[in-house]
Design a protein around this motif. Structure first.
Motif, PDB file in Angstrom:
ATOM      1  N   ALA A   4      35.951  81.125  23.288  1.00 58.72           N
ATOM      2  CA  ALA A   4      35.433  80.888  21.938  1.00 58.72           C
ATOM      3  C   ALA A   4      35.270  79.389  21.657  1.00 58.72           C
ATOM      4  O   ALA A   4      34.270  78.960  21.060  1.00 58.72           O
ATOM      5  CB  ALA A   4      36.351  81.532  20.906  1.00 58.72           C
ATOM      6  N   ALA A   5      36.231  78.576  22.096  1.00 56.67           N
ATOM      7  CA  ALA A   5      36.126  77.128  21.895  1.00 56.67           C
ATOM      8  C   ALA A   5      34.962  76.548  22.700  1.00 56.67           C
ATOM      9  O   ALA A   5      34.253  75.652  22.214  1.00 56.67           O
ATOM     10  CB  ALA A   5      37.438  76.449  22.287  1.00 56.67           C
ATOM     11  N   ASP A   6      34.760  77.056  23.903  1.00 57.59           N
ATOM     12  CA  ASP A   6      33.629  76.589  24.710  1.00 57.59           C
ATOM     13  C   ASP A   6      32.300  76.988  24.056  1.00 57.59           C
ATOM     14  O   ASP A   6      31.345  76.210  24.081  1.00 57.59           O
ATOM     15  CB  ASP A   6      33.726  77.155  26.124  1.00 57.59           C
ATOM     16  CG  ASP A   6      32.633  76.609  27.015  1.00 57.59           C
ATOM     17  OD1 ASP A   6      32.528  75.372  27.148  1.00 57.59           O
ATOM     18  OD2 ASP A   6      31.874  77.428  27.574  1.00 57.59           O
ATOM     19  N   ALA A   7      32.260  78.179  23.476  1.00 62.49           N
ATOM     20  CA  ALA A   7      31.035  78.595  22.777  1.00 62.49           C
ATOM     21  C   ALA A   7      30.762  77.697  21.582  1.00 62.49           C
ATOM     22  O   ALA A   7      29.606  77.347  21.305  1.00 62.49           O
ATOM     23  CB  ALA A   7      31.160  80.050  22.326  1.00 62.49           C
ATOM     24  N   ALA A   8      31.812  77.288  20.878  1.00 57.17           N
ATOM     25  CA  ALA A   8      31.630  76.366  19.759  1.00 57.17           C
ATOM     26  C   ALA A   8      31.182  74.992  20.239  1.00 57.17           C
ATOM     27  O   ALA A   8      30.332  74.344  19.611  1.00 57.17           O
ATOM     28  CB  ALA A   8      32.931  76.244  18.969  1.00 57.17           C
ATOM     29  N   ARG A   9      31.744  74.556  21.360  1.00 52.23           N
ATOM     30  CA  ARG A   9      31.368  73.249  21.909  1.00 52.23           C
ATOM     31  C   ARG A   9      29.902  73.214  22.320  1.00 52.23           C
ATOM     32  O   ARG A   9      29.187  72.249  22.058  1.00 52.23           O
ATOM     33  CB  ARG A   9      32.250  72.925  23.121  1.00 52.23           C
ATOM     34  CG  ARG A   9      31.955  71.582  23.768  1.00 52.23           C
ATOM     35  CD  ARG A   9      32.785  71.356  25.019  1.00 52.23           C
ATOM     36  NE  ARG A   9      32.543  72.346  26.051  1.00 52.23           N
ATOM     37  CZ  ARG A   9      31.560  72.253  26.960  1.00 52.23           C
ATOM     38  NH1 ARG A   9      30.729  71.239  26.929  1.00 52.23           N
ATOM     39  NH2 ARG A   9      31.418  73.184  27.885  1.00 52.23           N
ATOM     40  N   ARG A  10      29.438  74.295  22.943  1.00 49.46           N
ATOM     41  CA  ARG A  10      28.059  74.350  23.413  1.00 49.46           C
ATOM     42  C   ARG A  10      27.092  74.836  22.335  1.00 49.46           C
ATOM     43  O   ARG A  10      25.884  74.805  22.564  1.00 49.46           O
ATOM     44  CB  ARG A  10      27.963  75.274  24.637  1.00 49.46           C
ATOM     45  CG  ARG A  10      28.637  74.702  25.856  1.00 49.46           C
ATOM     46  CD  ARG A  10      28.439  75.547  27.093  1.00 49.46           C
ATOM     47  NE  ARG A  10      29.027  76.887  26.923  1.00 49.46           N
ATOM     48  CZ  ARG A  10      28.349  78.024  27.104  1.00 49.46           C
ATOM     49  NH1 ARG A  10      27.102  78.001  27.453  1.00 49.46           N
ATOM     50  NH2 ARG A  10      28.945  79.182  26.942  1.00 49.46           N
ATOM     51  N   ASP A  11      27.622  75.310  21.222  1.00 49.88           N
ATOM     52  CA  ASP A  11      26.811  75.871  20.141  1.00 49.88           C
ATOM     53  C   ASP A  11      25.918  76.988  20.674  1.00 49.88           C
ATOM     54  O   ASP A  11      24.723  77.062  20.406  1.00 49.88           O
ATOM     55  CB  ASP A  11      25.977  74.784  19.447  1.00 49.88           C
ATOM     56  CG  ASP A  11      25.445  75.244  18.094  1.00 49.88           C
ATOM     57  OD1 ASP A  11      26.080  76.131  17.495  1.00 49.88           O
ATOM     58  OD2 ASP A  11      24.398  74.733  17.659  1.00 49.88           O
TER      59      ASP A  11
END
Length: 103
Positions: free
Chosen positions: A46-53
């Motif tokens: 989830a954090a990686d998805a937020a980082r990559r938008d």
């Protein structure tokens, strides 16, 4: 920047859970450690998805949650059944020992 910190924290939590998974003294400890690893992986995704938008992989944590929940229920049922078997065996030994003492 905060996403990198979150991913690193989730990684450290997963490593700690992995160590507990390998070195856990009991089955219940290993079950909890597996839950920690799964939740850490979900958070990191989830954090990686937020980082990559990008929401491409956000279905993966949902699937992991379902699998983790089902695995935890199955494992706790196994632990509970094993405890019941141990209790029944101890009771049988006590009853048998008492019957032999009186004879």
């Amino acid at each position: 920047m905060i996403e990198f910190i979150a991913i690193a924290c989730f990684g450290f939590a997963a490593i700690g859970g992995g160590v507990r998974l390998i070195a856990g003294p009991g089955l219940a400890d290993r079950i909890m450690a597996l839950d920690v690893v799964i939740v850490s992986l979900m958070g990191a995704i989830a954090a990686d998805a937020a980082r990559r938008d990008d929401d491409t992989f956000l279905m993966v944590p949902v699937v992991l949650a379902v699998i983790g929940f089902t695995a935890t229920l199955a494992a706790t049922t196994l632990v509970d059944d094993a405890d019941d078997l141990d209790t029944d065996t101890d009771t049988d030994k006590t009853e048998t020992a008492g019957a032999n003492d009186g004879a």
